[in-house]
Design an enzyme around this catalytic site. Structure first.
Site, PDB file in Angstrom:
ATOM      1  N   ASP A  92       0.818  -1.216   0.000  1.00  0.00           N
ATOM      2  CA  ASP A  92       0.000   0.000   0.000  1.00  0.00           C
ATOM      3  C   ASP A  92       0.851   1.266   0.000  1.00  0.00           C
ATOM      4  O   ASP A  92       2.080   1.206   0.144  1.00  0.00           O
ATOM      5  CB  ASP A  92      -0.943  -0.009   1.212  1.00  0.00           C
ATOM      6  CG  ASP A  92      -0.251  -0.403   2.513  1.00  0.00           C
ATOM      7  OD1 ASP A  92       0.983  -0.327   2.568  1.00  0.00           O
ATOM      8  OD2 ASP A  92      -0.946  -0.789   3.456  1.00  0.00           O
TER       9      ASP A  92
ATOM     10  N   ASN B 229      -7.422  -2.725  14.501  1.00  0.00           N
ATOM     11  CA  ASN B 229      -8.810  -3.010  14.115  1.00  0.00           C
ATOM     12  C   ASN B 229      -8.913  -4.222  13.183  1.00  0.00           C
ATOM     13  O   ASN B 229      -9.969  -4.481  12.610  1.00  0.00           O
ATOM     14  CB  ASN B 229      -9.444  -1.778  13.449  1.00  0.00           C
ATOM     15  CG  ASN B 229      -8.736  -1.372  12.162  1.00  0.00           C
ATOM     16  OD1 ASN B 229      -7.800  -2.041  11.729  1.00  0.00           O
ATOM     17  ND2 ASN B 229      -9.176  -0.286  11.548  1.00  0.00           N
TER      18      ASN B 229
ATOM     19  N   HIS C 226      -7.223  -4.659  10.344  1.00  0.00           N
ATOM     20  CA  HIS C 226      -6.995  -4.415   8.912  1.00  0.00           C
ATOM     21  C   HIS C 226      -5.703  -5.075   8.449  1.00  0.00           C
ATOM     22  O   HIS C 226      -4.784  -5.287   9.245  1.00  0.00           O
ATOM     23  CB  HIS C 226      -7.041  -2.918   8.558  1.00  0.00           C
ATOM     24  CG  HIS C 226      -5.850  -2.110   8.949  1.00  0.00           C
ATOM     25  ND1 HIS C 226      -5.881  -0.736   9.059  1.00  0.00           N
ATOM     26  CD2 HIS C 226      -4.573  -2.457   9.248  1.00  0.00           C
ATOM     27  CE1 HIS C 226      -4.692  -0.281   9.385  1.00  0.00           C
ATOM     28  NE2 HIS C 226      -3.885  -1.303   9.517  1.00  0.00           N
TER      29      HIS C 226
ATOM     30  N   GLU D  22      -9.725  -2.026   5.330  1.00  0.00           N
ATOM     31  CA  GLU D  22     -10.289  -1.639   6.616  1.00  0.00           C
ATOM     32  C   GLU D  22     -11.591  -2.414   6.881  1.00  0.00           C
ATOM     33  O   GLU D  22     -12.294  -2.795   5.938  1.00  0.00           O
ATOM     34  CB  GLU D  22     -10.605  -0.138   6.594  1.00  0.00           C
ATOM     35  CG  GLU D  22      -9.387   0.751   6.382  1.00  0.00           C
ATOM     36  CD  GLU D  22      -8.603   1.013   7.659  1.00  0.00           C
ATOM     37  OE1 GLU D  22      -8.669   0.196   8.604  1.00  0.00           O
ATOM     38  OE2 GLU D  22      -7.921   2.046   7.714  1.00  0.00           O
TER      39      GLU D  22
HETATM   40  P1  PGA Z   1       2.260  -1.298  12.648  1.00  0.00           P
HETATM   41  O1  PGA Z   1       1.082  -1.251  11.606  1.00  0.00           O
HETATM   42  O2  PGA Z   1       3.200  -2.357  12.171  1.00  0.00           O
HETATM   43  O3  PGA Z   1       2.885   0.067  12.600  1.00  0.00           O
HETATM   44  O4  PGA Z   1       1.670  -1.624  13.992  1.00  0.00           O
HETATM   45  C1  PGA Z   1       0.490  -2.426  11.161  1.00  0.00           C
HETATM   46  C2  PGA Z   1      -0.708  -2.126  10.291  1.00  0.00           C
HETATM   47  O5  PGA Z   1      -1.403  -1.136  10.554  1.00  0.00           O
HETATM   48  O6  PGA Z   1      -0.964  -2.906   9.370  1.00  0.00           O
END
Ligand code: PGA
Length: 241
Positions: A67, A136, A138, A143
């Site tokens: 992404d 959450n 995702h 999302e």
């Molecule tokens: P993080 O993010 O590794 O910074 O915790 C993970 C994500 O949001 O997919």
């Protein structure tokens, strides 16, 4: 599903790096799906060490990142282009032409998204997809929602994700509101999926992913259906299993 539980972030990073490097050792021309965020930083660090130690050779791999924020140029310090160069690509021998990251500055999003999916297909498909997970549930920027997208698409970020990611920006207002992300289909089509999680804040999302119902409200829960789904979790992330 195969769960590796380790003690802490350092061990998670080492285990993840050994899974990625063994993929590349077994198949020099591997196609890797890569992720950004705090979680895989240690894994990239260890992979760079393995490269310098002569254990891993990245000269023939191809990569497709998950992404990118919409509206950020590759030079923006919070862009995922910048992250990948800083944390991995500029330290290894991957040819620039083998690196694919969804562009953040786009005009015709439909064309850009279809083109990204076509390029993944033309590469022969992803051998190993590395993922972090949001609090959450995702994955990439897929999302929680009523419906999930199959292919690469533009997405509105949830308030929760904007809040969580604001720690990387000087203010919450600076966090982009949209992103371009691989869809659930692009992730599920990878031959193997490696999901990493560390820390208490991920424990509930991991429980929902591993033991919960398959639901679009927890996008990572779909990975229960993947035949080659590997999780590397530290104690805290695994604490609700
Ligand atoms: P993080 O993010 O590794 O910074 O915790 C993970 C994500 O949001 O997919």
């Amino acid at each position: 599903m195969r769960i590796h539980q380790v003690n802490d972030y350092r061990e998670m990073s080492q285990k993840a790096a050994s899974i990625v490097s063994s993929q590349v050792i077994l198949k020099k021309t591997s196609v890797l799906g890569l992720a950004t965020g705090s979680t895989p930083e240690g894994m990239y660090h260890r992979l760079i060490e393995m490269y310098h130690e002569g254990i891993a050779d990245f000269s023939q791999i191809t990569t497709f990142n998950l992404d990118e924020y919409l509206g950020l140029s590759p030079q923006h310090p919070q862009s995922y282009h910048y992250y990948m160069n800083q944390h991995f690509f500029e330290h290894i021998d991957i040819p620039a032409t083998n690196i694919n990251i969804p562009p953040g500055k786009i005009e015709n999003s439909e064309n850009v998204c279809r083109e990204y999916d076509k390029r993944i297909a033309a590469s022969g498909g992803i051998d190993l997809q590395v993922l972090g997970i949001g609090v959450n549930g995702h994955i990439g920027f897929n999302e929680p929602d009523q419906y999930l997208n199959v292919g690469t698409h533009v997405v509105d970020l949830t308030e929760e994700t904007i809040e969580t990611n604001s720690r990387f920006f000087t203010s919450r207002e600076e966090v982009p509101r949209q992103a371009i992300t691989k869809g659930m289909g692009s992730i599920m089509q990878a031959r193997r999926v490696l999901l990493l999680a560390s820390g208490k804040s991920k424990a509930q999302a991991i429980r929902d992913t591993v033991n919960g119902k398959v639901t679009t409200r927890v996008p990572a829960s779909f990975l229960q259906l993947h035949p080659q789904f590997i999780l590397v979790l530290d104690k805290e992330a695994a604490s609700l299993l």
